[in-house]
Scaffold this motif. Sequence first.
Motif, PDB file in Angstrom:
ATOM      1  N   LEU A 125     -26.389  -3.337  13.581  1.00  0.00           N
ATOM      2  CA  LEU A 125     -25.590  -3.599  14.769  1.00  0.00           C
ATOM      3  C   LEU A 125     -26.564  -3.707  15.936  1.00  0.00           C
ATOM      4  O   LEU A 125     -27.281  -2.749  16.243  1.00  0.00           O
ATOM      5  CB  LEU A 125     -24.588  -2.463  14.979  1.00  0.00           C
ATOM      6  CG  LEU A 125     -23.574  -2.618  16.088  1.00  0.00           C
ATOM      7  CD1 LEU A 125     -22.725  -3.883  15.911  1.00  0.00           C
ATOM      8  CD2 LEU A 125     -22.675  -1.386  16.139  1.00  0.00           C
ATOM      9  N   THR A 126     -26.638  -4.891  16.551  1.00  0.00           N
ATOM     10  CA  THR A 126     -27.632  -5.156  17.595  1.00  0.00           C
ATOM     11  C   THR A 126     -26.955  -5.371  18.938  1.00  0.00           C
ATOM     12  O   THR A 126     -26.033  -6.182  19.053  1.00  0.00           O
ATOM     13  CB  THR A 126     -28.453  -6.414  17.250  1.00  0.00           C
ATOM     14  OG1 THR A 126     -29.087  -6.221  15.976  1.00  0.00           O
ATOM     15  CG2 THR A 126     -29.503  -6.701  18.307  1.00  0.00           C
ATOM     16  N   ALA A 142     -22.201   1.452  22.057  1.00  0.00           N
ATOM     17  CA  ALA A 142     -23.127   1.776  20.963  1.00  0.00           C
ATOM     18  C   ALA A 142     -23.158   3.286  20.717  1.00  0.00           C
ATOM     19  O   ALA A 142     -23.140   3.732  19.565  1.00  0.00           O
ATOM     20  CB  ALA A 142     -24.536   1.267  21.289  1.00  0.00           C
ATOM     21  N   ILE A 178     -28.359   0.912  14.247  1.00  0.00           N
ATOM     22  CA  ILE A 178     -28.091   0.298  15.553  1.00  0.00           C
ATOM     23  C   ILE A 178     -29.422   0.086  16.252  1.00  0.00           C
ATOM     24  O   ILE A 178     -30.264   0.984  16.283  1.00  0.00           O
ATOM     25  CB  ILE A 178     -27.184   1.203  16.416  1.00  0.00           C
ATOM     26  CG1 ILE A 178     -25.817   1.379  15.753  1.00  0.00           C
ATOM     27  CG2 ILE A 178     -27.031   0.631  17.826  1.00  0.00           C
ATOM     28  CD1 ILE A 178     -24.912   2.379  16.456  1.00  0.00           C
ATOM     29  N   TYR A 186     -23.511  -8.182  14.577  1.00  0.00           N
ATOM     30  CA  TYR A 186     -23.556  -7.357  13.368  1.00  0.00           C
ATOM     31  C   TYR A 186     -24.233  -8.223  12.318  1.00  0.00           C
ATOM     32  O   TYR A 186     -23.684  -9.233  11.894  1.00  0.00           O
ATOM     33  CB  TYR A 186     -22.156  -6.932  12.932  1.00  0.00           C
ATOM     34  CG  TYR A 186     -22.179  -5.943  11.791  1.00  0.00           C
ATOM     35  CD1 TYR A 186     -22.885  -4.748  11.891  1.00  0.00           C
ATOM     36  CD2 TYR A 186     -21.507  -6.201  10.611  1.00  0.00           C
ATOM     37  CE1 TYR A 186     -22.914  -3.834  10.850  1.00  0.00           C
ATOM     38  CE2 TYR A 186     -21.529  -5.283   9.566  1.00  0.00           C
ATOM     39  CZ  TYR A 186     -22.230  -4.107   9.694  1.00  0.00           C
ATOM     40  OH  TYR A 186     -22.262  -3.207   8.663  1.00  0.00           O
TER      41      TYR A 186
END
Length: 146
Positions: free
Chosen positions: A38-39, A57, A68, A86
């Motif tokens: 997850l960026t 986040a 993450i 994602y």
Amino acid sequence: MMRRLLMAVALATAVTGAWAQVSMAVPGAVDAAGRKVLTFIAKDPPGQRCNGNLQVAAELANVYRVPIQLLPSSLAPGLPAPSVFYGNQMIAADGRDHNGQASYQMVADVLEIEGAPKQSKTGLLYNDKVRKDFEALRSSIKSGGQ
């Protein structure tokens, strides 16, 4: 009962269909174990939407066991900022879906559809005192610190 099931399937199809439309080359989109990352990409320096995404986040990390990464836009050239991905799939991006502003529910829906594992117990952000302070911080950021 059947109506609820059909509505859930329709919603899941709509969410995954809309979500899967845009794929971009995201640095570190998959970790060494092959899991999607997850960026969150933030402007350099981060603005209001970027700070809001970083709060999302933190909330997600308290519930889901997913890798993450938080990247400044300087480390993600050519990608919109703010944005959330994602893997390589865009969830939100500046000038595109949701104009880069993610919400907990938006990202959590994607993680649920993808079957992302959850933490064995929720993190401290869901402790009443910590949550109160977290919400105060969020309000301060949304109001521009006023």
